[in-house]
Motif scaffolding. Structure first.
Motif, PDB file in Angstrom:
ATOM      1  N   GLY A  61       0.804  -1.216   0.000  1.00 29.29           N
ATOM      2  CA  GLY A  61       0.000   0.000   0.000  1.00 29.29           C
ATOM      3  C   GLY A  61       0.835   1.262   0.000  1.00 29.29           C
ATOM      4  N   GLY A  62       2.155   1.112  -0.172  1.00 27.19           N
ATOM      5  CA  GLY A  62       3.022   2.272  -0.269  1.00 27.19           C
ATOM      6  C   GLY A  62       3.672   2.705   1.038  1.00 27.19           C
ATOM      7  N   TRP A  63       3.498   1.933   2.102  1.00 23.05           N
ATOM      8  CA  TRP A  63       4.116   2.284   3.388  1.00 23.05           C
ATOM      9  C   TRP A  63       5.601   1.969   3.314  1.00 23.05           C
ATOM     10  CZ3 TRP A  63       1.644   4.905   7.072  1.00 23.05           C
ATOM     11  CH2 TRP A  63       2.278   5.064   8.306  1.00 23.05           C
ATOM     12  N   PRO A  64       6.484   2.925   3.604  1.00 24.25           N
ATOM     13  CA  PRO A  64       7.932   2.682   3.473  1.00 24.25           C
ATOM     14  C   PRO A  64       8.467   1.735   4.551  1.00 24.25           C
ATOM     15  CG  PRO A  64       7.482   4.975   4.110  1.00 24.25           C
ATOM     16  CD  PRO A  64       6.163   4.286   3.973  1.00 24.25           C
ATOM     17  N   ASP A  65       9.417   0.904   4.159  1.00 24.45           N
ATOM     18  CA  ASP A  65      10.048  -0.029   5.110  1.00 24.45           C
ATOM     19  C   ASP A  65      10.788   0.701   6.214  1.00 24.45           C
ATOM     20  OD1 ASP A  65       9.136  -2.321   3.894  1.00 24.45           O
ATOM     21  OD2 ASP A  65      10.967  -2.663   2.744  1.00 24.45           O
ATOM     22  N   SER A  66      11.214   1.930   5.946  1.00 23.69           N
ATOM     23  CA  SER A  66      11.986   2.678   6.932  1.00 23.69           C
ATOM     24  C   SER A  66      11.122   3.223   8.076  1.00 23.69           C
ATOM     25  CB  SER A  66      12.728   3.830   6.253  1.00 23.69           C
ATOM     26  OG  SER A  66      11.808   4.693   5.622  1.00 23.69           O
ATOM     27  N   HIS A  67       9.812   3.110   7.942  1.00 24.34           N
ATOM     28  CA  HIS A  67       8.896   3.582   8.985  1.00 24.34           C
ATOM     29  C   HIS A  67       8.302   2.390   9.747  1.00 24.34           C
ATOM     30  CE1 HIS A  67       8.937   7.095   6.300  1.00 24.34           C
ATOM     31  NE2 HIS A  67       8.735   7.777   7.411  1.00 24.34           N
ATOM     32  N   PRO A  68       8.077   2.561  11.035  1.00 22.05           N
ATOM     33  CA  PRO A  68       7.406   1.488  11.766  1.00 22.05           C
ATOM     34  C   PRO A  68       5.998   1.281  11.206  1.00 22.05           C
ATOM     35  CG  PRO A  68       7.889   3.360  13.218  1.00 22.05           C
ATOM     36  CD  PRO A  68       8.375   3.714  11.853  1.00 22.05           C
ATOM     37  N   LEU A  69       5.496   0.088  11.395  1.00 20.72           N
ATOM     38  CA  LEU A  69       4.135  -0.170  10.948  1.00 20.72           C
ATOM     39  C   LEU A  69       3.174   0.736  11.699  1.00 20.72           C
ATOM     40  CD1 LEU A  69       4.120  -4.059  10.758  1.00 20.72           C
ATOM     41  CD2 LEU A  69       4.049  -2.459   8.854  1.00 20.72           C
ATOM     42  N   PRO A  70       2.161   1.227  11.002  1.00 23.29           N
ATOM     43  CA  PRO A  70       1.174   2.066  11.688  1.00 23.29           C
ATOM     44  C   PRO A  70       0.343   1.207  12.631  1.00 23.29           C
ATOM     45  CG  PRO A  70       0.442   1.585   9.468  1.00 23.29           C
ATOM     46  CD  PRO A  70       1.837   1.027   9.598  1.00 23.29           C
ATOM     47  N   PRO A  71      -0.243   1.823  13.639  1.00 28.83           N
ATOM     48  CA  PRO A  71      -1.135   1.036  14.500  1.00 28.83           C
ATOM     49  C   PRO A  71      -2.341   0.578  13.691  1.00 28.83           C
ATOM     50  CG  PRO A  71      -1.255   3.363  15.048  1.00 28.83           C
ATOM     51  CD  PRO A  71      -0.171   3.209  14.026  1.00 28.83           C
ATOM     52  N   THR A  72      -2.931  -0.513  14.125  1.00 28.02           N
ATOM     53  CA  THR A  72      -4.123  -0.977  13.423  1.00 28.02           C
ATOM     54  C   THR A  72      -5.267  -0.027  13.698  1.00 28.02           C
ATOM     55  OG1 THR A  72      -4.744  -2.374  15.284  1.00 28.02           O
ATOM     56  CG2 THR A  72      -3.469  -3.402  13.515  1.00 28.02           C
ATOM     57  N   ASP A  73      -6.188   0.013  12.790  1.00 25.40           N
ATOM     58  CA  ASP A  73      -7.399   0.812  12.933  1.00 25.40           C
ATOM     59  C   ASP A  73      -8.176   0.245  14.118  1.00 25.40           C
ATOM     60  OD1 ASP A  73     -10.169   1.371  12.732  1.00 25.40           O
ATOM     61  OD2 ASP A  73      -9.959   1.856  10.619  1.00 25.40           O
ATOM     62  N   GLY A  74      -8.479   1.074  15.069  1.00 26.44           N
ATOM     63  CA  GLY A  74      -9.132   0.614  16.297  1.00 26.44           C
ATOM     64  C   GLY A  74     -10.468  -0.062  16.076  1.00 26.44           C
ATOM     65  N   HIS A  75     -11.157   0.277  14.995  1.00 26.13           N
ATOM     66  CA  HIS A  75     -12.479  -0.312  14.778  1.00 26.13           C
ATOM     67  C   HIS A  75     -12.394  -1.630  14.015  1.00 26.13           C
ATOM     68  CE1 HIS A  75     -14.324   3.302  16.286  1.00 26.13           C
ATOM     69  NE2 HIS A  75     -13.553   4.012  15.475  1.00 26.13           N
ATOM     70  N   SER A  76     -11.550  -1.704  13.031  1.00 26.08           N
ATOM     71  CA  SER A  76     -11.506  -2.899  12.207  1.00 26.08           C
ATOM     72  C   SER A  76     -10.373  -3.843  12.592  1.00 26.08           C
ATOM     73  CB  SER A  76     -11.350  -2.519  10.732  1.00 26.08           C
ATOM     74  OG  SER A  76     -10.067  -1.957  10.510  1.00 26.08           O
ATOM     75  N   GLY A  77      -9.346  -3.336  13.294  1.00 26.63           N
ATOM     76  CA  GLY A  77      -8.191  -4.176  13.585  1.00 26.63           C
ATOM     77  C   GLY A  77      -7.263  -4.338  12.394  1.00 26.63           C
ATOM     78  N   ARG A  78      -7.505  -3.557  11.325  1.00 28.39           N
ATOM     79  CA  ARG A  78      -6.682  -3.649  10.114  1.00 28.39           C
ATOM     80  C   ARG A  78      -5.680  -2.525  10.072  1.00 28.39           C
ATOM     81  NH1 ARG A  78     -11.772  -4.150   6.547  1.00 28.39           N
ATOM     82  NH2 ARG A  78     -11.459  -1.934   6.452  1.00 28.39           N
ATOM     83  N   LEU A  79      -4.601  -2.790   9.344  1.00 33.92           N
ATOM     84  CA  LEU A  79      -3.653  -1.728   9.049  1.00 33.92           C
ATOM     85  C   LEU A  79      -4.305  -0.747   8.094  1.00 33.92           C
ATOM     86  CD1 LEU A  79      -0.391  -3.740   8.347  1.00 33.92           C
ATOM     87  CD2 LEU A  79      -0.772  -2.175  10.235  1.00 33.92           C
ATOM     88  N   PRO A  80      -4.126   0.550   8.296  1.00 33.68           N
ATOM     89  CA  PRO A  80      -4.654   1.503   7.328  1.00 33.68           C
ATOM     90  C   PRO A  80      -3.766   1.504   6.086  1.00 33.68           C
ATOM     91  CG  PRO A  80      -3.552   2.642   9.123  1.00 33.68           C
ATOM     92  CD  PRO A  80      -3.519   1.184   9.446  1.00 33.68           C
TER      93      PRO A  80
END
Length: 83
Positions: A61-80
């Motif tokens: 989805g275009g998230w760079p490897d150099s950044h930590p993973l974003p927190p999951t969406d609190g409602h769905s439990g999915r990565l944004p």
């Protein structure tokens, strides 16, 4: 469809989860991008393997490897993820 998912899992060395994912209705990479933490838990995916898959999903989805993973969406439990 399933072939695309199989190739992606092979690249991650997580092909042992293919039948579980297919049985749970995740037939391709697009559907796998919508997987939630509770789905992972219900499927018995090990925590380290979850992170590996989450990183690959975020990267697709275009998230760079150099950044930590974003927190999951609190409602769905999915990565944004875009797209």
């Amino acid at each position: 469809m399933a072939a695309e998912l199989e190739v992606a899992l092979l690249k991650l060395n997580l092909q042992s989860y293919l039948s579980q994912l297919l049985f749970a209705g995740f037939y391709d990479w697009h559907s796998l991008r919508k997987i939630t933490e509770s789905d992972f838990a219900a499927l018995g995916v090990l925590r380290g393997h979850r992170r590996k898959l989450q990183r690959a999903i975020a990267r697709s989805g275009g998230w760079p490897d150099s950044h930590p993973l974003p927190p999951t969406d609190g409602h769905s439990g999915r990565l944004p993820v875009n797209g």
